[in-house]
Design a protein around this motif. Sequence first.
Motif, mmCIF file in Angstrom:
data_model
loop_
_atom_site.group_PDB
_atom_site.id
_atom_site.type_symbol
_atom_site.label_atom_id
_atom_site.label_comp_id
_atom_site.label_asym_id
_atom_site.label_seq_id
_atom_site.Cartn_x
_atom_site.Cartn_y
_atom_site.Cartn_z
ATOM 1 N N LEU A 139 3.958 7.181 2.698
ATOM 2 C CA LEU A 139 3.850 5.990 3.524
ATOM 3 C C LEU A 139 3.799 4.791 2.595
ATOM 4 O O LEU A 139 2.956 4.728 1.701
ATOM 5 N N ARG A 140 4.725 3.867 2.807
ATOM 6 C CA ARG A 140 4.726 2.608 2.052
ATOM 7 C C ARG A 140 4.567 1.488 3.071
ATOM 8 O O ARG A 140 5.297 1.443 4.052
ATOM 9 N N THR A 141 3.600 0.616 2.843
ATOM 10 C CA THR A 141 3.422 -0.516 3.740
ATOM 11 C C THR A 141 3.520 -1.811 2.944
ATOM 12 O O THR A 141 3.202 -1.857 1.758
ATOM 13 N N GLN A 142 3.969 -2.818 3.624
ATOM 14 C CA GLN A 142 4.070 -4.158 3.034
ATOM 15 C C GLN A 142 3.592 -5.148 4.079
ATOM 16 O O GLN A 142 4.076 -5.144 5.208
ATOM 17 N N SER A 143 2.611 -5.964 3.706
ATOM 18 C CA SER A 143 2.105 -7.010 4.597
ATOM 19 C C SER A 143 2.408 -8.358 3.969
ATOM 20 O O SER A 143 1.871 -8.693 2.914
ATOM 21 N N ILE B 144 0.865 -1.178 0.000
ATOM 22 C CA ILE B 144 0.000 0.000 0.000
ATOM 23 C C ILE B 144 0.904 1.232 0.000
ATOM 24 O O ILE B 144 1.879 1.292 0.763
ATOM 25 N N THR B 145 0.576 2.206 -0.840
ATOM 26 C CA THR B 145 1.347 3.443 -0.918
ATOM 27 C C THR B 145 0.390 4.629 -0.902
ATOM 28 O O THR B 145 -0.644 4.599 -1.582
ATOM 29 N N ALA C 109 -11.250 -8.546 17.212
ATOM 30 C CA ALA C 109 -10.014 -8.289 17.958
ATOM 31 C C ALA C 109 -8.797 -8.485 17.056
ATOM 32 O O ALA C 109 -8.747 -9.399 16.227
ATOM 33 N N PHE C 110 -7.810 -7.619 17.254
ATOM 34 C CA PHE C 110 -6.536 -7.667 16.535
ATOM 35 C C PHE C 110 -5.416 -7.519 17.560
ATOM 36 O O PHE C 110 -5.544 -6.797 18.547
ATOM 37 N N ARG C 111 -4.306 -8.207 17.309
ATOM 38 C CA ARG C 111 -3.172 -8.102 18.220
ATOM 39 C C ARG C 111 -1.868 -8.249 17.439
ATOM 40 O O ARG C 111 -1.861 -8.694 16.294
ATOM 41 N N GLY C 112 -0.785 -7.892 18.096
ATOM 42 C CA GLY C 112 0.522 -8.040 17.469
ATOM 43 C C GLY C 112 1.618 -7.504 18.348
ATOM 44 O O GLY C 112 1.390 -7.077 19.486
ATOM 45 N N CYS C 113 2.824 -7.526 17.795
ATOM 46 C CA CYS C 113 4.019 -7.052 18.486
ATOM 47 C C CYS C 113 4.722 -6.013 17.630
ATOM 48 O O CYS C 113 4.792 -6.149 16.409
ATOM 49 N N PHE C 114 5.238 -4.994 18.298
ATOM 50 C CA PHE C 114 6.076 -3.999 17.633
ATOM 51 C C PHE C 114 7.511 -4.517 17.677
ATOM 52 O O PHE C 114 8.109 -4.601 18.746
ATOM 53 N N HIS C 115 8.042 -4.895 16.530
ATOM 54 C CA HIS C 115 9.395 -5.445 16.488
ATOM 55 C C HIS C 115 10.462 -4.370 16.359
ATOM 56 O O HIS C 115 11.559 -4.523 16.884
ATOM 57 N N ASP C 116 10.136 -3.285 15.648
ATOM 58 C CA ASP C 116 11.113 -2.224 15.432
ATOM 59 C C ASP C 116 10.355 -0.921 15.232
ATOM 60 O O ASP C 116 9.546 -0.815 14.309
ATOM 61 N N VAL C 117 10.586 0.046 16.117
ATOM 62 C CA VAL C 117 9.955 1.354 15.999
ATOM 63 C C VAL C 117 11.073 2.378 15.859
ATOM 64 O O VAL C 117 11.854 2.587 16.790
ATOM 65 N N ARG C 118 11.156 2.971 14.662
ATOM 66 C CA ARG C 118 12.190 3.969 14.367
ATOM 67 C C ARG C 118 11.536 5.166 13.683
ATOM 68 O O ARG C 118 10.402 5.042 13.198
ATOM 69 N N PRO C 119 12.219 6.286 13.582
ATOM 70 C CA PRO C 119 11.614 7.456 12.927
ATOM 71 C C PRO C 119 11.232 7.230 11.456
ATOM 72 O O PRO C 119 10.308 7.857 10.967
ATOM 73 N N ASP C 120 11.923 6.318 10.784
ATOM 74 C CA ASP C 120 11.664 6.104 9.358
ATOM 75 C C ASP C 120 10.983 4.774 9.047
ATOM 76 O O ASP C 120 10.628 4.516 7.891
ATOM 77 N N ARG C 121 10.777 3.917 10.071
ATOM 78 C CA ARG C 121 10.258 2.575 9.795
ATOM 79 C C ARG C 121 9.596 1.978 11.035
ATOM 80 O O ARG C 121 10.047 2.169 12.154
ATOM 81 N N LEU C 122 8.536 1.233 10.778
ATOM 82 C CA LEU C 122 7.832 0.513 11.826
ATOM 83 C C LEU C 122 7.648 -0.914 11.327
ATOM 84 O O LEU C 122 7.166 -1.130 10.211
ATOM 85 N N VAL C 123 8.065 -1.889 12.142
ATOM 86 C CA VAL C 123 7.900 -3.298 11.804
ATOM 87 C C VAL C 123 7.081 -3.933 12.922
ATOM 88 O O VAL C 123 7.407 -3.782 14.095
ATOM 89 N N GLN C 124 6.000 -4.620 12.525
ATOM 90 C CA GLN C 124 5.134 -5.229 13.529
ATOM 91 C C GLN C 124 4.470 -6.473 12.961
ATOM 92 O O GLN C 124 4.352 -6.634 11.757
ATOM 93 N N THR C 125 4.078 -7.356 13.871
ATOM 94 C CA THR C 125 3.205 -8.450 13.464
ATOM 95 C C THR C 125 1.774 -7.972 13.635
ATOM 96 O O THR C 125 1.502 -7.023 14.379
#
Length: 155
Positions: free
Chosen positions: A115-119, A15-16, A72-88
Amino acid sequence: MTLIEADPDLPIIRITREFRASREKLLRAHTDPELFVRWIGPDSTTTRIEHWDARTGGSFRYFSVRGDRDWAFRGCFHDVRPDRLVQTFTYEGDPDGVALNTLWFDDLGDGRTRLRTQSLVESFETRDGWLRSGMETGVRDGYRILERMLTDDAG
């Protein structure tokens, strides 16, 4: 305009969208629970946070609510940085369907951010099921609200 694409070779949804907001504001809208609940999901739902710890190693759980139904939705934040967010990300109605989501916040200058997202999901069947689920409506509605929210809050 929000572009939603299914990768032809991998079980990935991309998604962009460009926003008239700084990278910092856009990241905050994805990590601050008070902001997140204002824009996430289709217009027809509200969001209730049960748990939210948006830091590297943190986790979340929230509900999308429509009338007397909730999801309900859940997940983990694996990496939170100013330029990137990685989560399950997991919809609890399909607990085996865990996605790995990566969001990139590209500073375009002049107060704009792409914003570019990849799932990444486990199979093409799962990916195509997400696309058929109404996910696209939720993404487009949510990003429209987010754009308005970020623009209104800019003044």
